[in-house]
Design a protein around this motif. Sequence first.
Motif, PDB file in Angstrom:
ATOM      1  N   ILE A 188     -80.895  47.879 -57.317  1.00  0.00           N
ATOM      2  CA  ILE A 188     -80.751  49.257 -57.282  1.00  0.00           C
ATOM      3  C   ILE A 188     -79.261  49.480 -57.360  1.00  0.00           C
ATOM      4  CG2 ILE A 188     -81.285  51.659 -56.434  1.00  0.00           C
ATOM      5  CD1 ILE A 188     -83.978  50.325 -55.548  1.00  0.00           C
ATOM      6  N   VAL A 189     -78.751  49.136 -56.201  1.00  0.00           N
ATOM      7  CA  VAL A 189     -77.345  49.589 -55.802  1.00  0.00           C
ATOM      8  C   VAL A 189     -76.409  49.089 -57.145  1.00  0.00           C
ATOM      9  CG1 VAL A 189     -75.282  49.084 -54.634  1.00  0.00           C
ATOM     10  CG2 VAL A 189     -77.497  49.467 -53.614  1.00  0.00           C
ATOM     11  N   ARG A 190     -76.867  47.642 -57.654  1.00  0.00           N
ATOM     12  CA  ARG A 190     -75.892  47.091 -58.867  1.00  0.00           C
ATOM     13  C   ARG A 190     -76.242  47.825 -60.135  1.00  0.00           C
ATOM     14  NH1 ARG A 190     -77.678  41.258 -58.748  1.00  0.00           N
ATOM     15  NH2 ARG A 190     -79.382  42.085 -59.953  1.00  0.00           N
ATOM     16  N   GLU A 191     -77.548  48.196 -60.279  1.00  0.00           N
ATOM     17  CA  GLU A 191     -77.635  49.147 -61.617  1.00  0.00           C
ATOM     18  C   GLU A 191     -76.922  50.443 -61.214  1.00  0.00           C
ATOM     19  OE1 GLU A 191     -78.897  48.389 -64.214  1.00  0.00           O
ATOM     20  OE2 GLU A 191     -80.143  46.490 -63.323  1.00  0.00           O
ATOM     21  N   MET A 192     -76.770  50.978 -60.249  1.00  0.00           N
ATOM     22  CA  MET A 192     -76.047  52.335 -60.088  1.00  0.00           C
ATOM     23  C   MET A 192     -74.472  52.241 -60.165  1.00  0.00           C
ATOM     24  SD  MET A 192     -78.194  54.964 -59.393  1.00  0.00           S
ATOM     25  CE  MET A 192     -78.927  54.081 -60.736  1.00  0.00           C
ATOM     26  N   GLN A 230     -73.450  54.373 -49.195  1.00  0.00           N
ATOM     27  CA  GLN A 230     -72.754  53.130 -48.207  1.00  0.00           C
ATOM     28  C   GLN A 230     -71.980  52.242 -48.968  1.00  0.00           C
ATOM     29  OE1 GLN A 230     -75.473  52.413 -45.047  1.00  0.00           O
ATOM     30  NE2 GLN A 230     -75.185  54.677 -44.017  1.00  0.00           N
ATOM     31  N   ALA A 231     -72.840  51.585 -49.833  1.00  0.00           N
ATOM     32  CA  ALA A 231     -72.129  50.501 -50.513  1.00  0.00           C
ATOM     33  C   ALA A 231     -71.130  50.796 -51.732  1.00  0.00           C
ATOM     34  CB  ALA A 231     -73.658  49.512 -51.160  1.00  0.00           C
ATOM     35  N   THR A 232     -71.516  51.898 -52.138  1.00  0.00           N
ATOM     36  CA  THR A 232     -70.758  52.032 -53.474  1.00  0.00           C
ATOM     37  C   THR A 232     -69.787  53.449 -53.308  1.00  0.00           C
ATOM     38  OG1 THR A 232     -72.443  53.514 -54.323  1.00  0.00           O
ATOM     39  CG2 THR A 232     -72.561  51.056 -54.746  1.00  0.00           C
ATOM     40  N   HIS A 233     -69.973  54.365 -52.546  1.00  0.00           N
ATOM     41  CA  HIS A 233     -69.577  55.634 -52.377  1.00  0.00           C
ATOM     42  C   HIS A 233     -70.001  56.504 -53.617  1.00  0.00           C
ATOM     43  CE1 HIS A 233     -67.377  54.207 -49.006  1.00  0.00           C
ATOM     44  NE2 HIS A 233     -66.818  53.406 -49.756  1.00  0.00           N
ATOM     45  N   VAL A 234     -70.885  56.262 -54.541  1.00  0.00           N
ATOM     46  CA  VAL A 234     -71.436  56.778 -55.468  1.00  0.00           C
ATOM     47  C   VAL A 234     -72.632  57.653 -54.618  1.00  0.00           C
ATOM     48  CG1 VAL A 234     -72.947  56.653 -57.560  1.00  0.00           C
ATOM     49  CG2 VAL A 234     -71.189  55.229 -57.416  1.00  0.00           C
ATOM     50  N   HIS A 235     -72.642  58.746 -55.161  1.00  0.00           N
ATOM     51  CA  HIS A 235     -73.876  59.658 -54.748  1.00  0.00           C
ATOM     52  C   HIS A 235     -74.613  60.194 -55.790  1.00  0.00           C
ATOM     53  CE1 HIS A 235     -71.518  59.751 -50.807  1.00  0.00           C
ATOM     54  NE2 HIS A 235     -70.491  59.848 -51.538  1.00  0.00           N
ATOM     55  N   PRO A 236     -75.649  59.610 -55.960  1.00  0.00           N
ATOM     56  CA  PRO A 236     -76.954  59.757 -57.096  1.00  0.00           C
ATOM     57  C   PRO A 236     -77.707  60.943 -56.692  1.00  0.00           C
ATOM     58  CG  PRO A 236     -77.578  57.904 -55.470  1.00  0.00           C
ATOM     59  CD  PRO A 236     -76.235  58.290 -54.990  1.00  0.00           C
TER      60      PRO A 236
END
Length: 160
Positions: free
Chosen positions: A44-48, A88-94
């Motif tokens: 999921i993190v990788r797709e985001m 936390q892993a990406t600093h992306v806020h979905p």
Amino acid sequence: MMMMKPSEAAKHNAYEVADLRKLVSRGEGLHLEFKRKAAHPDKIVREMIAFANTEGGTLLIGVRDDGTLRGITIGKETVTEWVNRIAQATHVHPQIKTLVYENKSIVAIEVEESSLKPMPCQGRYYKRVGKSTRVMTDEDLTKAVLGKCGITWDEIVEPR
């Protein structure tokens, strides 16, 4: 929070299901990915990250690759855990939306294109290519970094 009558809730849910069916009918592509289940949160993190490094997009969990709405069973804290793990892993806020479909959940996770791209995920960089997620090549990374700086290959002076 506004309370709805059961008939209003059914109308609201039907409208969301209609929107979901319309979205799914487009099929997987650059901006849309289906996952039957979410057994591997790292995927999921990788797709985001891939969506954020490309043009943004939506991951639908509980939808088969052929577009069949299957739904998943999730606990109360599952969605919160996903949001926290992604942030936390990406600093992306979905943005995450959950829809109840035939007593199961379909989860839509939406992410916008990142102004900070390229962004890594577990030491690697990913992007969307058509309906798949791929590791970015050195050339992809260079173009992304140059693009972030507002320059192109043609503007780079080669040392001689």
